[in-house]
Design a protein around this motif. Sequence first.
Motif, PDB file in Angstrom:
ATOM      1  N   ALA A 129      28.589  32.722  41.713  1.00 36.58           N
ATOM      2  CA  ALA A 129      29.713  31.944  42.247  1.00 36.58           C
ATOM      3  C   ALA A 129      29.769  30.558  41.625  1.00 36.58           C
ATOM      4  O   ALA A 129      30.849  30.005  41.387  1.00 36.58           O
ATOM      5  N   VAL A 130      28.587  29.983  41.337  1.00 41.68           N
ATOM      6  CA  VAL A 130      28.517  28.677  40.661  1.00 41.68           C
ATOM      7  C   VAL A 130      29.186  28.789  39.291  1.00 41.68           C
ATOM      8  O   VAL A 130      30.013  27.951  38.903  1.00 41.68           O
ATOM      9  N   ALA A 135      28.996  21.718  46.185  1.00 43.23           N
ATOM     10  CA  ALA A 135      27.548  21.968  46.147  1.00 43.23           C
ATOM     11  C   ALA A 135      27.372  23.438  46.487  1.00 43.23           C
ATOM     12  O   ALA A 135      27.278  23.815  47.659  1.00 43.23           O
ATOM     13  N   TRP A 136      27.399  24.265  45.450  1.00 38.84           N
ATOM     14  CA  TRP A 136      27.306  25.714  45.672  1.00 38.84           C
ATOM     15  C   TRP A 136      25.970  26.235  45.190  1.00 38.84           C
ATOM     16  O   TRP A 136      25.495  25.879  44.100  1.00 38.84           O
ATOM     17  N   ALA A 137      25.389  27.103  46.007  1.00 39.35           N
ATOM     18  CA  ALA A 137      24.285  27.933  45.560  1.00 39.35           C
ATOM     19  C   ALA A 137      24.914  29.315  45.283  1.00 39.35           C
ATOM     20  O   ALA A 137      26.107  29.487  45.516  1.00 39.35           O
ATOM     21  N   VAL A 183      41.169  39.082  30.283  1.00 37.15           N
ATOM     22  CA  VAL A 183      40.098  39.595  31.152  1.00 37.15           C
ATOM     23  C   VAL A 183      40.592  39.482  32.589  1.00 37.15           C
ATOM     24  O   VAL A 183      41.239  38.513  32.962  1.00 37.15           O
ATOM     25  N   SER A 184      40.323  40.516  33.366  1.00 37.97           N
ATOM     26  CA  SER A 184      40.789  40.530  34.764  1.00 37.97           C
ATOM     27  C   SER A 184      39.866  39.688  35.644  1.00 37.97           C
ATOM     28  O   SER A 184      38.761  39.294  35.224  1.00 37.97           O
ATOM     29  N   LEU A 185      40.296  39.461  36.867  1.00 39.42           N
ATOM     30  CA  LEU A 185      39.452  38.789  37.866  1.00 39.42           C
ATOM     31  C   LEU A 185      38.123  39.527  38.002  1.00 39.42           C
ATOM     32  O   LEU A 185      37.047  38.917  38.064  1.00 39.42           O
ATOM     33  N   GLU A 186      38.204  40.862  38.019  1.00 38.39           N
ATOM     34  CA  GLU A 186      36.983  41.651  38.200  1.00 38.39           C
ATOM     35  C   GLU A 186      36.055  41.521  36.987  1.00 38.39           C
ATOM     36  O   GLU A 186      34.832  41.486  37.121  1.00 38.39           O
ATOM     37  N   GLY A 187      36.666  41.464  35.803  1.00 38.46           N
ATOM     38  CA  GLY A 187      35.858  41.277  34.598  1.00 38.46           C
ATOM     39  C   GLY A 187      35.173  39.918  34.594  1.00 38.46           C
ATOM     40  O   GLY A 187      33.996  39.792  34.243  1.00 38.46           O
ATOM     41  N   LEU A 188      35.896  38.885  35.000  1.00 42.36           N
ATOM     42  CA  LEU A 188      35.309  37.539  35.059  1.00 42.36           C
ATOM     43  C   LEU A 188      34.194  37.467  36.107  1.00 42.36           C
ATOM     44  O   LEU A 188      33.155  36.838  35.887  1.00 42.36           O
ATOM     45  N   LYS A 189      34.428  38.108  37.224  1.00 40.62           N
ATOM     46  CA  LYS A 189      33.417  38.141  38.299  1.00 40.62           C
ATOM     47  C   LYS A 189      32.118  38.756  37.758  1.00 40.62           C
ATOM     48  O   LYS A 189      31.023  38.223  37.972  1.00 40.62           O
ATOM     49  N   ALA A 190      32.241  39.868  37.049  1.00 42.28           N
ATOM     50  CA  ALA A 190      31.060  40.545  36.496  1.00 42.28           C
ATOM     51  C   ALA A 190      30.414  39.701  35.398  1.00 42.28           C
ATOM     52  O   ALA A 190      29.181  39.602  35.312  1.00 42.28           O
ATOM     53  N   PHE A 191      31.241  39.084  34.569  1.00 43.57           N
ATOM     54  CA  PHE A 191      30.717  38.279  33.460  1.00 43.57           C
ATOM     55  C   PHE A 191      29.933  37.076  33.992  1.00 43.57           C
ATOM     56  O   PHE A 191      28.833  36.768  33.514  1.00 43.57           O
ATOM     57  N   CYS A 192      30.508  36.381  34.965  1.00 47.37           N
ATOM     58  CA  CYS A 192      29.830  35.206  35.535  1.00 47.37           C
ATOM     59  C   CYS A 192      28.469  35.602  36.114  1.00 47.37           C
ATOM     60  O   CYS A 192      27.472  34.897  35.910  1.00 47.37           O
ATOM     61  N   THR A 200      31.168  36.091  47.015  1.00 51.35           N
ATOM     62  CA  THR A 200      32.466  35.779  46.406  1.00 51.35           C
ATOM     63  C   THR A 200      33.283  34.919  47.371  1.00 51.35           C
ATOM     64  O   THR A 200      34.346  35.336  47.848  1.00 51.35           O
ATOM     65  N   PRO A 201      32.790  33.699  47.672  1.00 52.40           N
ATOM     66  CA  PRO A 201      33.492  32.848  48.644  1.00 52.40           C
ATOM     67  C   PRO A 201      34.916  32.561  48.206  1.00 52.40           C
ATOM     68  O   PRO A 201      35.806  32.374  49.040  1.00 52.40           O
TER      69      PRO A 201
END
Length: 405
Positions: free
Chosen positions: A141-142, A135-137, A233-242, A120-121
Amino acid sequence: MFLTAEEQDMLAGGQGKATRKAMQILVALGTIYGAERMLPVTSVQVAGVSYDNLGEPGLQFLQEMAEGGGQARVLTTLNPAGMDVDAWETLGISPEFASSQRRVLDAFAHMGVLTTCTCTPYLVGNLPHFGQHLAWAESSAVCFANSVIGARTNREGGPSALASALTGCTPAYGFHLDRSRQPSLCVEVTAGLEACGEWEESLVFGALGKAIGDRLPESAHPPVTFIRGLSRVSLEGLKAFCASLATYAGAALFHMEGITPEAGSLKPPAAVIQIGERELNLALDSMTSAAAEEVDFVSLGCPHLTIREIARLAELLAGKRVKKEFWITTARPTKFLADRMGLSRIIEDSGARFAVDTCCVVAPIQGRFHALATDSAKACYYAGAKNGFKTLVKSFDDVVREALQ
Ligand code: F3S
């Protein structure tokens, strides 16, 4: 492919061996994908850090790049390693592995890469803004950078991300171009996700990502989806969804009406699929293969936990004792903040352990446990595929209860 004078100099070896190798990698990629030129990048996230995945050949490549004078030219951060850099012994990591992992991190540090060791940069100082080229791997996170922030990156591999760090550029193709960012499939969510509680979001949005992935045909080029029917949707929800959409649909980009920044300027595609309660429940059921009594390992933090999630954990664990091995995975700066706020002590007094810099997927723990309880759809996939664990997926709060039983 057009190269500037400086890029040509890099390719010709005028700026050192490592830079030449890096430019060769990028020119080869650009040629394969028909890029007309390079684009300057503002930041890089490098994956392929755990020695468990890299092995000796991967370490050797990194050492050669470091010895060849490679130096990061832009802000470059690093994915999780295979161990907590400080507390590896208490997590049962062998001294041999620790020594090899340190050599990996030393090689990155030598090249000026910040050894953040997190997926989670965007939570710890590598936060791009709208429209920037990256240029993200690290697939989760991408997906977050492209979709939630509106920055532009392809799904880089470890070597191509490092090559961009050492040259400051990436070939102009794929998600850097407007035409690749257009949605081609509309997803209507009718499942009523608004009703889910604050601490159920990581589970429910992870299930949504899997439900969408389950409906898409297998393809090297998954459609960019335009998702409708969600009002919050919260930050945490988006993090999980991505993380989930990247895992189960191979997606690098989605648009979410009313939530992500490019959605407002795009026309919803005519092709539509619907995700209702049934699809969501099927996705949830398919991620569980273990009965509660089989669980011997509990982990939260895939992707790495936010400070808000750590505060919730402290609330749930205060004055209690966990009965199972329980790893909490997060970025070191987030753990520093938890220390300062007195949250770490409450959590550690319960017997749960912080596994900073690493996670339950990239650590070398194959065969050590039988069944994992987690709230993460992504962890369910890799815990089975990489480590051979059975899985039990539950909400954030219920995962903590699982550890206490
Ligand atoms: Fe991060 Fe490990 Fe999950 S790298 S997204 S915590 S598999």
